[in-house]
Enzyme design. Structure first.
Site, PDB file in Angstrom:
ATOM      1  N   ASP A  65      -0.558  -2.202   0.867  1.00  0.00           N
ATOM      2  CA  ASP A  65      -1.098  -1.268  -0.124  1.00  0.00           C
ATOM      3  C   ASP A  65      -2.518  -0.835   0.219  1.00  0.00           C
ATOM      4  OD1 ASP A  65       1.149  -1.180  -1.761  1.00  0.00           O
ATOM      5  OD2 ASP A  65       0.563  -2.977  -2.859  1.00  0.00           O
TER       6      ASP A  65
ATOM      7  N   HIS B 164     -10.578 -10.152   4.562  1.00  0.00           N
ATOM      8  CA  HIS B 164      -9.863  -9.980   3.298  1.00  0.00           C
ATOM      9  C   HIS B 164      -9.160 -11.268   2.857  1.00  0.00           C
ATOM     10  CE1 HIS B 164      -8.975  -6.844   0.402  1.00  0.00           C
ATOM     11  NE2 HIS B 164      -7.763  -7.315   0.263  1.00  0.00           N
TER      12      HIS B 164
ATOM     13  N   GLU C 236       7.631   0.305  -5.917  1.00  0.00           N
ATOM     14  CA  GLU C 236       6.899  -0.865  -6.387  1.00  0.00           C
ATOM     15  C   GLU C 236       6.933  -0.893  -7.916  1.00  0.00           C
ATOM     16  OE1 GLU C 236       2.999  -1.731  -5.028  1.00  0.00           O
ATOM     17  OE2 GLU C 236       3.540  -1.722  -2.898  1.00  0.00           O
TER      18      GLU C 236
END
Length: 525
Positions: A164, A97, A275
């Site tokens: 997340d 990632h 958030e």
């Protein structure tokens, strides 16, 4: 077809060459004699030259599929024994990632960490009564967080802090920080680790904690893979809720939006996840939400117009068990009554804890089906002090970003006191600072949806921050020179460099971070 930025790769190869690394593929015989529980692959290595950023591709010489931690140690030790004349380096690759080749190595060895992520190696300790027997899970460094969650939920437990997106490896996020909407209360993931097992750049397997080998423990947390490969982590657990009330509201005034967020993260009784998002010139926002969320007032919501506006979304959750739903409703009502959002934009839904935490994966599946997942992702992640966030927002959302964006823009505050300052993570000095993430996708070869367009906007934002003295720090920083990294670490650079020399003296590990060129690390006196 994977999109690759040729210019980007050429620049990286040039930087590596200037750093004294000769780019050639080593003889496979150098590595073949290793006795492994897993195996080395010398031919099918193309997948290890790709990452989520999809902007750079550096082909390794080999990929190690370790069957044990001993395999990782043997491979690193072999490269260390070859000495500084060898061009070989080692990159640990979790779920790939990274954004700009940080998990890649040109002509080196990529360690496929997910080979160490099997559930059989995961152990949950439910703990006992009192603080002396806390619950924790021993998880392989290559385990995906989603699998850690599945395993701990069997015992009614879960880690305290998340990212997340859960389809990332434990070692990968702990090498950076691991931040999400729970960080204001629980701190990032690196603040919720009790112990690590690490393979250093010498090939040694070291167990470390706050009490044992603490210098390596804190250095590796947020250490960008520079001091060792995390092969196991002991992660703190807490009782897991069964359900989540998931809430979204909108603001049109930035001051009210940030003040409400700051009040929420500073309150003793508050939401469990907080958030914020910035929404620029997006039409039909509330209609999009209706597929998953219910409006508090359907009539008012139907009259709301979002066209052409800059809006700010506050997203919150409250954990609860079904038999305590009434108490949750009362607590949520009290908290919402203190906020200054646009009343017609209150939406909510109730989902399981697992469904909420794994929410991004649902979006991933939709994007994959449309062919929009494996595209370049020129992301920019910034940490902005509270004292300059309004100046930052005025310029960035008022002048630099004037049109709708290709991806979410995150903007939410966290409390510095919840971050352990002994780790390698670099954050602003103020007690409250904001994470601002421009999570762009670039599905087009040119124009508004291109890499060039997104990078140009990112450069303008960073340039403004530098010239205006915003005091920002980059998270998942894409720096390409040691001078940039020195400026990033500031007064902490000396400690970072000392740890590098101690634990990876030949600069074998994580070359894709482009911090220490192989075999050119200054020797300490």
């Amino acid at each position: 077809m994977v999109r690759v930025s040729v210019v980007c790769c050429l620049k990286l190869l040039l930087l590596l060459a200037l750093g004294g690394v000769t780019m050639h593929v080593p003889d496979a015989g150098v590595l073949a004699p290793l006795r492994l529980d897993g195996y080395l692959s010398f031919h099918d290595v193309a997948a290890a030259a790709r990452d989520f950023g999809n902007r750079c591709s550096l082909l390794p010489a080999a990929v190690l599929h370790p069957g044990s931690v001993a395999d990782v140690a043997s491979a690193v030790r072999r490269v260390f024994q070859l000495g500084e004349r060898s061009p070989l380096t080692v990159a640990a690759r979790g779920h790939g990632h990274s954004l700009l080749g940080q998990s890649q190595t040109a002509g080196g060895i990529v360690v496929r960490m997910e080979s160490l992520g099997g559930g059989a190696r995961m152990r949950v300790h439910a703990g006992g009564a009192g603080a002396d027997a806390p619950a924790y899970v021993d998880a392989p460094g290559g385990a995906l967080w989603i699998n850690v969650l599945h395993e701990t939920l069997k015992h009614g437990l879960a880690p305290k802090s998340w990212t997340d997106y859960l389809h990332l490896t434990v070692g990968g996020t702990l090498s950076n920080a691991g931040v999400s909407g729970q960080a204001f209360r629980q701190g990032p993931q690196v603040s919720n680790v009790n112990q690590l097992e690490i393979v250093t750049g010498r090939g040694d397997v070291v167990t470390c904690s706050p009490e044992e080998n603490s210098d390596l423990f804190y250095g590796a947390l947020g250490g960008l893979g520079q001091f060792g490969i995390i092969t196991r982590a002991r992660i703190a657990l807490e009782p897991a809720p069964k359900m989540v009330r998931w809430i979204r509201v909108l603001y049109s005034d930035f001051a009210s939006f940030t003040e409400d967020q700051e009040a929420l993260i500073s309150a003793e009784r508050t939401f469990d996840y907080i958030e914020g998002f910035v929404i620029i010139n997006r039409t039909g926002i509330l209609n999009n939400w209706r597929t998953s969320f219910k409006p508090q007032d359907p009539v008012q919501a139907s009259h709301f117009q979002s066209d052409g506006k800059v809006l700010y979304c506050l997203e919150m959750t409250k954990n609860f068990d079904p038999d305590e739903a009434d108490i949750m409703e009362q607590e949520v009502g009290v908290l919402l009554s203190r906020l200054r959002y646009i009343q017609s934009t209150l939406f909510h839904t109730d989902v399981t804890y697992l469904e909420f935490l794994d929410r991004v994966h649902s979006s991933e599946l939709k994007l994959r089906a449309q062919g929009l997942w494996e595209v370049p992702h020129p992301w920019l992640n910034l940490l902005i002090p509270r004292s300059t966030i309004h100046r930052f927002a005025t310029e960035v959302f008022g002048n630099i970003l004037k049109d709708s964006n290709n991806g979410p823009i995150l903007l939410y505050p966290v409390n510095r006191s919840k971050w352990d300052n002994r780790t390698s993570v670099v954050i602003p000095e103020e007690e409250i600072f904001y994470l601002v993430g421009f999570l762009s996708s670039a599905p087009s070869a040119s124009g508004h949806g291109s890499v060039e367009h997104a990078v140009s906007l990112n450069d303008k934002i960073v340039d403004f921050c530098d010239k205006a003295g915003v005091g920002m720090k980059q998270y998942l920083a894409p720096y390409t020179t040691q001078q940039q990294w020195k400026a990033h670490f500031g007064a902490r650079w000396e400690t970072f460099e000392r740890r590098k020399h101690m634990y990876d003296p030949l600069a074998i590990l994580a070359p894709g971070q482009r911090i220490f060129p192989k075999a050119s690390l200054p020797m300490s006196s």
